[in-house]
Design a protein around this motif. Structure first.
Motif, PDB file in Angstrom:
ATOM      1  N   TRP A  52       0.842  -1.200   0.000  1.00  0.00           N
ATOM      2  CA  TRP A  52       0.000   0.000   0.000  1.00  0.00           C
ATOM      3  C   TRP A  52       0.875   1.247   0.000  1.00  0.00           C
ATOM      4  N   ILE A  53       0.642   2.125  -0.959  1.00  0.00           N
ATOM      5  CA  ILE A  53       1.341   3.403  -1.004  1.00  0.00           C
ATOM      6  C   ILE A  53       0.306   4.515  -0.958  1.00  0.00           C
ATOM      7  N   VAL A  54       0.582   5.527  -0.134  1.00  0.00           N
ATOM      8  CA  VAL A  54      -0.325   6.657   0.053  1.00  0.00           C
ATOM      9  C   VAL A  54       0.456   7.925  -0.242  1.00  0.00           C
ATOM     10  N   GLY A  55       0.017   8.702  -1.220  1.00  0.00           N
ATOM     11  CA  GLY A  55       0.787   9.884  -1.583  1.00  0.00           C
ATOM     12  C   GLY A  55      -0.072  11.038  -2.036  1.00  0.00           C
ATOM     13  N   GLY A  56       0.480  12.240  -1.881  1.00  0.00           N
ATOM     14  CA  GLY A  56      -0.230  13.428  -2.345  1.00  0.00           C
ATOM     15  C   GLY A  56      -0.015  14.608  -1.430  1.00  0.00           C
ATOM     16  N   ASP A  57      -0.964  15.541  -1.468  1.00  0.00           N
ATOM     17  CA  ASP A  57      -0.918  16.762  -0.661  1.00  0.00           C
ATOM     18  C   ASP A  57      -1.761  16.548   0.594  1.00  0.00           C
ATOM     19  N   PHE A  58      -1.090  16.383   1.745  1.00  0.00           N
ATOM     20  CA  PHE A  58      -1.794  16.138   2.999  1.00  0.00           C
ATOM     21  C   PHE A  58      -2.164  17.425   3.723  1.00  0.00           C
ATOM     22  N   ASN A  59      -1.680  18.551   3.233  1.00  0.00           N
ATOM     23  CA  ASN A  59      -1.993  19.868   3.791  1.00  0.00           C
ATOM     24  C   ASN A  59      -1.668  20.002   5.275  1.00  0.00           C
ATOM     25  N   VAL A  60      -0.695  19.234   5.742  1.00  0.00           N
ATOM     26  CA  VAL A  60      -0.252  19.324   7.134  1.00  0.00           C
ATOM     27  C   VAL A  60       1.163  18.763   7.202  1.00  0.00           C
ATOM     28  N   ILE A  61       1.960  19.293   8.135  1.00  0.00           N
ATOM     29  CA  ILE A  61       3.329  18.838   8.299  1.00  0.00           C
ATOM     30  C   ILE A  61       3.408  17.789   9.403  1.00  0.00           C
ATOM     31  N   VAL A  62       4.563  17.142   9.504  1.00  0.00           N
ATOM     32  CA  VAL A  62       4.780  16.132  10.540  1.00  0.00           C
ATOM     33  C   VAL A  62       5.708  16.651  11.634  1.00  0.00           C
ATOM     34  N   GLU A  63       6.664  17.495  11.246  1.00  0.00           N
ATOM     35  CA  GLU A  63       7.614  18.070  12.186  1.00  0.00           C
ATOM     36  C   GLU A  63       7.614  19.588  12.048  1.00  0.00           C
ATOM     37  N   GLU A  64       7.941  20.276  13.144  1.00  0.00           N
ATOM     38  CA  GLU A  64       7.985  21.735  13.108  1.00  0.00           C
ATOM     39  C   GLU A  64       9.024  22.239  12.109  1.00  0.00           C
ATOM     40  N   GLU A  65      10.078  21.442  11.907  1.00  0.00           N
ATOM     41  CA  GLU A  65      11.138  21.835  10.967  1.00  0.00           C
ATOM     42  C   GLU A  65      10.660  21.835   9.518  1.00  0.00           C
ATOM     43  N   GLU A  66       9.481  21.280   9.266  1.00  0.00           N
ATOM     44  CA  GLU A  66       8.952  21.232   7.893  1.00  0.00           C
ATOM     45  C   GLU A  66       8.167  22.499   7.536  1.00  0.00           C
ATOM     46  N   LYS A  67       8.275  23.525   8.381  1.00  0.00           N
ATOM     47  CA  LYS A  67       7.626  24.804   8.090  1.00  0.00           C
ATOM     48  C   LYS A  67       8.589  25.945   8.379  1.00  0.00           C
ATOM     49  N   TYR A  68       8.593  26.930   7.466  1.00  0.00           N
ATOM     50  CA  TYR A  68       9.414  28.127   7.649  1.00  0.00           C
ATOM     51  C   TYR A  68       8.531  29.354   7.460  1.00  0.00           C
ATOM     52  N   GLY A  69       8.508  30.244   8.458  1.00  0.00           N
ATOM     53  CA  GLY A  69       7.740  31.469   8.368  1.00  0.00           C
ATOM     54  C   GLY A  69       6.291  31.279   8.767  1.00  0.00           C
ATOM     55  N   GLY A  70       5.557  32.403   8.803  1.00  0.00           N
ATOM     56  CA  GLY A  70       4.130  32.342   9.117  1.00  0.00           C
ATOM     57  C   GLY A  70       3.845  32.158  10.595  1.00  0.00           C
ATOM     58  N   LEU A  71       2.616  31.783  10.900  1.00  0.00           N
ATOM     59  CA  LEU A  71       2.177  31.600  12.276  1.00  0.00           C
ATOM     60  C   LEU A  71       2.808  30.356  12.891  1.00  0.00           C
ATOM     61  N   PRO A  72       2.848  30.275  14.226  1.00  0.00           N
ATOM     62  CA  PRO A  72       3.398  29.078  14.885  1.00  0.00           C
ATOM     63  C   PRO A  72       2.630  27.827  14.469  1.00  0.00           C
ATOM     64  N   VAL A  73       3.326  26.688  14.493  1.00  0.00           N
ATOM     65  CA  VAL A  73       2.723  25.409  14.114  1.00  0.00           C
ATOM     66  C   VAL A  73       1.644  25.017  15.112  1.00  0.00           C
ATOM     67  N   THR A  74       0.498  24.560  14.597  1.00  0.00           N
ATOM     68  CA  THR A  74      -0.575  24.058  15.456  1.00  0.00           C
ATOM     69  C   THR A  74      -0.296  22.583  15.745  1.00  0.00           C
ATOM     70  N   LEU A  75       0.140  22.298  16.976  1.00  0.00           N
ATOM     71  CA  LEU A  75       0.586  20.954  17.308  1.00  0.00           C
ATOM     72  C   LEU A  75      -0.526  19.917  17.240  1.00  0.00           C
ATOM     73  N   ASN A  76      -1.770  20.307  17.499  1.00  0.00           N
ATOM     74  CA  ASN A  76      -2.878  19.347  17.465  1.00  0.00           C
ATOM     75  C   ASN A  76      -3.038  18.718  16.090  1.00  0.00           C
ATOM     76  N   GLU A  77      -2.941  19.552  15.037  1.00  0.00           N
ATOM     77  CA  GLU A  77      -3.108  18.998  13.692  1.00  0.00           C
ATOM     78  C   GLU A  77      -1.911  18.145  13.294  1.00  0.00           C
ATOM     79  N   VAL A  78      -0.725  18.509  13.812  1.00  0.00           N
ATOM     80  CA  VAL A  78       0.462  17.691  13.568  1.00  0.00           C
ATOM     81  C   VAL A  78       0.303  16.330  14.227  1.00  0.00           C
ATOM     82  N   GLU A  79      -0.183  16.322  15.470  1.00  0.00           N
ATOM     83  CA  GLU A  79      -0.390  15.065  16.191  1.00  0.00           C
ATOM     84  C   GLU A  79      -1.443  14.194  15.511  1.00  0.00           C
ATOM     85  N   ASP A  80      -2.488  14.816  14.955  1.00  0.00           N
ATOM     86  CA  ASP A  80      -3.510  14.061  14.214  1.00  0.00           C
ATOM     87  C   ASP A  80      -2.871  13.258  13.091  1.00  0.00           C
ATOM     88  N   PHE A  81      -1.997  13.919  12.336  1.00  0.00           N
ATOM     89  CA  PHE A  81      -1.357  13.282  11.189  1.00  0.00           C
ATOM     90  C   PHE A  81      -0.379  12.200  11.642  1.00  0.00           C
TER      91      PHE A  81
END
Length: 204
Positions: A52-81
């Protein structure tokens, strides 16, 4: 079980008689709406026995390092993923290039980069029944050199063999995905032109 955030397909390789499940993802921007996507993935994983392979645009990051700039990372949505990935027994397959796959198109202080696109795979995808035997059969070498050089030669040899084995076993996967995307776009265009065509099983 397809939703408006994921399309799941079963691919069959005629030359190897092997099935493979592919889930193409285009997730919603809203955290609460993405819960439907995670639930559909839980359902797929519950009785998944094939590669099984799952790929595409998940519209959410997994680690804080996967975002640069903008508002602080919302940890709840990261934990969901993260929870979805772990519960579905998936792992990141990795890729080459920048760590960011999305840019908001702005500059200076308003610039935001994120990694929203990725490919995940289950254990069956990464541990095909013949995989370990292929490695064992091709790990030996007749090269006489120091241990570092010998190891390097073995890795290069194995890389080439596994690349050929992967294409023979699974086919040209990325070309298959490109072909499927074109079919999906064609169906969408047909439906937009005439909604009565929505239930047709194949393009005319």
């Amino acid at each position: 079980m397809d939703t408006d955030q994921q399309l799941t397909l079963k691919l069959f390789n005629c030359s190897t008689d092997l099935d493979m499940i592919v889930t193409l993802v285009y997730a919603k921007c809203d955290r609460m709406e993405r819960i439907e996507l995670w639930d559909s993935m839980y359902n797929l994983a519950s009785d998944m026995t094939l590669s099984w392979i799952v790929g595409g645009d998940f519209n959410v990051i997994v680690e804080e390092e996967e975002k640069y700039g903008g508002l602080p990372v919302t940890l709840n949505e990261v934990e969901d993923f993260r929870h979805c990935i772990q519960t579905c027994n998936l792992s990141d397959l990795g890729y080459r290039g920048s760590i960011f796959t999305w840019w908001n198109g702005r500059a200076a202080d308003e610039c935001v980069f994120k990694r929203l696109d990725r490919c995940l795979g289950n254990f069956e995808l990464q541990q095909h029944a013949d995989f370990l035997q292929v490695v064992k059969d091709n790990w030996q070498t007749d090269v006489v050199a120091n241990s570092f050089m010998t190891f390097n030669v073995k890795l290069k040899k194995l890389k080439k063999v596994l690349s050929q084995w992967s294409k023979l076993t699974y086919g040209d996967f990325f070309q298959n995905i490109t072909n499927l995307e074109e079919v999906i776009k064609a169906h969408e265009a047909l439906f937009e032109a005439d909604p009565s065509n929505a239930n047709r099983e194949e393009l005319q």
